[in-house]
Design an enzyme around this catalytic site. Structure first.
Site, PDB file in Angstrom:
ATOM      1  N   SER A 143      16.317   0.983   0.141  1.00  0.00           N
ATOM      2  CA  SER A 143      17.006   1.104   1.445  1.00  0.00           C
ATOM      3  C   SER A 143      16.534  -0.023   2.529  1.00  0.00           C
ATOM      4  CB  SER A 143      16.565   2.882   1.701  1.00  0.00           C
ATOM      5  OG  SER A 143      16.785   2.922   3.302  1.00  0.00           O
ATOM      6  N   TYR A 155      10.007   8.986   3.179  1.00  0.00           N
ATOM      7  CA  TYR A 155      11.258   8.380   2.574  1.00  0.00           C
ATOM      8  C   TYR A 155      11.193   7.002   2.286  1.00  0.00           C
ATOM      9  CZ  TYR A 155      15.890   7.140   1.244  1.00  0.00           C
ATOM     10  OH  TYR A 155      17.279   6.526   0.719  1.00  0.00           O
TER      11      TYR A 155
END
Length: 254
Positions: A143, A155
């Protein structure tokens, strides 16, 4: 474009979003695709049906990741579906994020995030290494949050671990002709990215900071994966490819 004829692939988290687009792209390119899913049986069957209607080959694999025995369950389903064929392409796409900001993350959710997003792909690669044909492909989905500061610290940490794993394994597996790369999407119009529609003005603010002037679509990421999985990607390994459309490159000049 049957550039993957006679190849096999496993795509984790393939029942929706980016994973679904990747599975459909690899199947359209000729690969037999294992469509892994964690819980949504109907969605996974629809992906397989869509692939088959388009003339491709696929089979579903149910395995909840992040729990005891997850990798064994996953590979039992994969081996049954492949029927003795080796694995050529592994795409680690499955991940979880509920948008919990730093100050509200509990130890339990932290551990769960790392179990699904880091531990599972690590041991999936470990198990897959023996099945992978020489010249195979490992593609891990990360990401853009690894280079953009955000409130979703845990995350981002899981995705940073994935990027480190990728370039380290690229060195370890290169002698077999196996490439290992990471693809890092930005904001993509999926269930996980639905927060951009949660209030007026959010999507417009996000797009303002994307050089290409729009939110990403799942096929934008699938096309990059399709390239890396093909023979055209044979000389790229240990790389992290940003597939964010230029998200947060700098101040918007327009």
């Amino acid at each position: 474009m049957a550039v993957l004829t006679d190849k096999t692939a496993l795509v984790t988290g393939a029942s929706r979003g980016i994973g679904r687009a990747i599975a459909e792209r690899l199947a359209a390119n000729g690969a037999l695709v294992g469509v892994h899913y964690g819980s949504n049986d109907a969605a996974a069957k629809e992906v397989v049906a869509t692939i088959e209607r388009a003339g491709g080959q696929a089979f579903p694999i149910h395995a909840e990741l992040g729990i005891e025995g997850d990798v064994a369950t996953l590979f039992a389903g994969l081996e049954a579906g492949l029927g003795g064929k080796p694995l050529d392409i592994l795409v680690n796409n499955a991940a979880i994020s509920d948008g919990t900001p730093f100050e509200h993350v509990t130890p339990e959710w932290f551990d769960r995030s790392f179990a699904v997003n880091v531990r599972a792909p690590f041991f999936i690669v470990q198990r897959a290494a023996g099945m992978l044909a020489d010249g195979g492909r490992i593609i891990n989905i990360s990401s853009a949050v690894t280079r953009i500061a955000s409130q979703f610290v845990h995350y981002a940490m899981t995705k940073g671990a994935i990027e480190v794993m990728s370039h380290t394994l690229a060195q370890a597996l290169g002698s077999r002709g196996i490439t290992v790369n990471t693809v890092s999407p930005g904001v993509v119009n999926t269930d996980m990215g639905s927060w951009i529609h949660s209030a007026p003005g959010i999507e417009e603010a996000v797009v303002h900071n994307i050089a290409m002037g729009r939110v990403g679509q799942p096929n934008d990421i699938a096309d990059v994966v399709g390239f890396l999985a093909s023979d055209d990607g044979r000389w790229i390994t240990g790389a992290t490819i940003d597939a964010s459309g230029g998200h947060w490159l700098g101040p918007n000049m327009s």
